[in-house]
Design a protein around this motif. Sequence first.
Motif, PDB file in Angstrom:
ATOM      1  N   SER A 190       0.800  -1.227   0.000  1.00  0.00           N
ATOM      2  CA  SER A 190       0.000   0.000   0.000  1.00  0.00           C
ATOM      3  C   SER A 190       0.833   1.278   0.000  1.00  0.00           C
ATOM      4  CB  SER A 190      -0.973  -0.033   1.180  1.00  0.00           C
ATOM      5  OG  SER A 190      -2.008   0.889   0.976  1.00  0.00           O
ATOM      6  N   THR A 191       0.310   2.312   0.636  1.00  0.00           N
ATOM      7  CA  THR A 191       0.953   3.628   0.641  1.00  0.00           C
ATOM      8  C   THR A 191       1.282   4.046   2.070  1.00  0.00           C
ATOM      9  OG1 THR A 191      -1.143   4.809   0.873  1.00  0.00           O
ATOM     10  CG2 THR A 191      -0.383   4.351  -1.381  1.00  0.00           C
ATOM     11  N   MET A 192       2.082   5.088   2.199  1.00  0.00           N
ATOM     12  CA  MET A 192       2.410   5.623   3.521  1.00  0.00           C
ATOM     13  C   MET A 192       1.143   6.073   4.246  1.00  0.00           C
ATOM     14  SD  MET A 192       6.017   7.676   3.045  1.00  0.00           S
ATOM     15  CE  MET A 192       5.527   8.671   1.645  1.00  0.00           C
ATOM     16  N   GLU A 193       0.237   6.678   3.511  1.00  0.00           N
ATOM     17  CA  GLU A 193      -1.015   7.152   4.114  1.00  0.00           C
ATOM     18  C   GLU A 193      -1.812   5.981   4.700  1.00  0.00           C
ATOM     19  OE1 GLU A 193      -5.069   9.649   3.011  1.00  0.00           O
ATOM     20  OE2 GLU A 193      -3.672   9.142   1.405  1.00  0.00           O
ATOM     21  N   ILE A 194      -1.970   4.924   3.932  1.00  0.00           N
ATOM     22  CA  ILE A 194      -2.743   3.759   4.388  1.00  0.00           C
ATOM     23  C   ILE A 194      -2.042   3.060   5.551  1.00  0.00           C
ATOM     24  CG2 ILE A 194      -3.665   1.489   3.730  1.00  0.00           C
ATOM     25  CD1 ILE A 194      -5.189   3.884   2.518  1.00  0.00           C
TER      26      ILE A 194
ATOM     27  N   THR B 275      -3.707   2.605   9.247  1.00  0.00           N
ATOM     28  CA  THR B 275      -3.857   1.258   9.796  1.00  0.00           C
ATOM     29  C   THR B 275      -3.529   1.220  11.281  1.00  0.00           C
ATOM     30  OG1 THR B 275      -3.323   0.297   7.656  1.00  0.00           O
ATOM     31  CG2 THR B 275      -3.083  -1.137   9.551  1.00  0.00           C
ATOM     32  N   ILE B 276      -2.575   2.032  11.702  1.00  0.00           N
ATOM     33  CA  ILE B 276      -2.186   2.047  13.115  1.00  0.00           C
ATOM     34  C   ILE B 276      -2.652   3.316  13.826  1.00  0.00           C
ATOM     35  CG2 ILE B 276      -0.237   0.490  12.777  1.00  0.00           C
ATOM     36  CD1 ILE B 276       1.589   2.997  12.917  1.00  0.00           C
ATOM     37  N   GLY B 277      -3.537   4.078  13.184  1.00  0.00           N
ATOM     38  CA  GLY B 277      -4.096   5.266  13.808  1.00  0.00           C
ATOM     39  C   GLY B 277      -3.143   6.445  13.884  1.00  0.00           C
ATOM     40  N   LYS B 278      -2.229   6.518  12.951  1.00  0.00           N
ATOM     41  CA  LYS B 278      -1.235   7.602  12.923  1.00  0.00           C
ATOM     42  C   LYS B 278      -1.269   8.285  11.559  1.00  0.00           C
ATOM     43  CE  LYS B 278       0.696   6.292  16.870  1.00  0.00           C
ATOM     44  NZ  LYS B 278       0.774   7.088  18.052  1.00  0.00           N
ATOM     45  N   LYS B 279      -0.442   9.330  11.431  1.00  0.00           N
ATOM     46  CA  LYS B 279      -0.267   9.949  10.120  1.00  0.00           C
ATOM     47  C   LYS B 279       0.642   9.064   9.288  1.00  0.00           C
ATOM     48  CE  LYS B 279      -1.288  14.592  11.463  1.00  0.00           C
ATOM     49  NZ  LYS B 279      -1.357  15.904  10.904  1.00  0.00           N
ATOM     50  N   ASN B 280       1.021   9.535   8.133  1.00  0.00           N
ATOM     51  CA  ASN B 280       1.827   8.734   7.199  1.00  0.00           C
ATOM     52  C   ASN B 280       2.969   7.988   7.877  1.00  0.00           C
ATOM     53  OD1 ASN B 280       0.160   9.963   5.391  1.00  0.00           O
ATOM     54  ND2 ASN B 280       1.766  11.026   4.274  1.00  0.00           N
TER      55      ASN B 280
END
Length: 92
Positions: free
Chosen positions: A45-49, A53-58
């Motif tokens: 996936s991407t940095m954003e996703i 996934t872990i509730g953080k930013k990129n």
Amino acid sequence: MDAVSEEVEKHKIKLVIIAKDISEKSKENIKYVCTNNKVPVIEFSTMEILGKTIGKKNRAILGIKDKSFSEGIMNKMKNEIKYNGGDLLWVK
């Protein structure tokens, strides 16, 4: 990336997940460290996703320390993972 690399070298990380959209230099660096320490790598996936996934930013790189959790991730993704020689796993 430095924190994950350090933990990989200390043999505390069981699986590394990297975003597909990180720089080639970062990919090469983490793959090198993981290969030398026999830690599987999944490109996903991407940095954003990854961040969401872990509730953080990129997030560019995630290091999974728990063996059972890392095995669960790999089993869950087994239909999407292609063994690419050595100890690296790649998601299409």
